[in-house]
Design a protein around this motif. Sequence first.
Motif, mmCIF file in Angstrom:
data_model
loop_
_atom_site.group_PDB
_atom_site.id
_atom_site.type_symbol
_atom_site.label_atom_id
_atom_site.label_comp_id
_atom_site.label_asym_id
_atom_site.label_seq_id
_atom_site.Cartn_x
_atom_site.Cartn_y
_atom_site.Cartn_z
ATOM 1 N N GLY A 66 -4.029 7.039 -6.611
ATOM 2 C CA GLY A 66 -3.075 8.005 -6.073
ATOM 3 C C GLY A 66 -2.469 8.914 -7.120
ATOM 4 O O GLY A 66 -2.044 10.030 -6.804
ATOM 5 N N SER A 109 -3.667 12.264 -5.145
ATOM 6 C CA SER A 109 -2.612 12.624 -4.190
ATOM 7 C C SER A 109 -1.811 13.787 -4.762
ATOM 8 O O SER A 109 -1.492 13.795 -5.948
ATOM 9 C CB SER A 109 -1.668 11.433 -3.946
ATOM 10 O OG SER A 109 -2.351 10.366 -3.351
ATOM 11 N N TRP A 166 -1.247 11.033 1.046
ATOM 12 C CA TRP A 166 -1.779 9.995 0.168
ATOM 13 C C TRP A 166 -3.307 10.050 0.079
ATOM 14 O O TRP A 166 -3.995 10.024 1.087
ATOM 15 C CB TRP A 166 -1.330 8.626 0.694
ATOM 16 C CG TRP A 166 -1.760 7.472 -0.134
ATOM 17 C CD1 TRP A 166 -2.654 6.515 0.224
ATOM 18 C CD2 TRP A 166 -1.324 7.138 -1.449
ATOM 19 N NE1 TRP A 166 -2.791 5.610 -0.785
ATOM 20 C CE2 TRP A 166 -1.990 5.959 -1.833
ATOM 21 C CE3 TRP A 166 -0.439 7.722 -2.350
ATOM 22 C CZ2 TRP A 166 -1.809 5.353 -3.065
ATOM 23 C CZ3 TRP A 166 -0.243 7.127 -3.580
ATOM 24 C CH2 TRP A 166 -0.917 5.960 -3.922
#
Length: 176
Positions: free
Chosen positions: A80, A84, A97
Amino acid sequence: MRGPCRNIGTPFNAGGPMRFAMRNRVLITLGISALMLAAVMLVASAFAAQRSATAQSSSAAASGEVERGRYLVEDVAMCGECHSPRDSHGELKKDAWLQGATTWIRPVADIQPWADTVPPLAGMPSFTDEQFARVLENGTGPQGEVLRPPMHIYHMHHDDAKAILAYLKTLPPGSR
């Protein structure tokens, strides 16, 4: 008396020993048929229960695989951090996410070929299962090419790559 009501009021064995023997055969045949039907139903019920237990076991195994994948993605590889997007304060956008992002980290010196964007992983829209396994297990790109920095090169065990893939497939794909 003739007709359908002719035996009303007559003893059970009326009609002689032949009729009595015939009734016994019919009753025995019906009894055996009922027992066989009960046995078939019992076997079918046991089979269904075993099948249900196997499905639950398989579901639990899949659930365990997804949970292991979540752990590897979020706590070990920390995918992430790059895959993200971030908000204006530099915090990860949890509502996007693993949906791909612009690379926020930059090298001190110019490195070619630096990846300016990273692909979405949520829902696995960017890769086939085989391509993704190649990235995680062999440390090469989806087509066998060298991975561009800042992507880490992994040489994961096949079961770990499968778990990561199982987790990513549970996430909703992004709109990118």
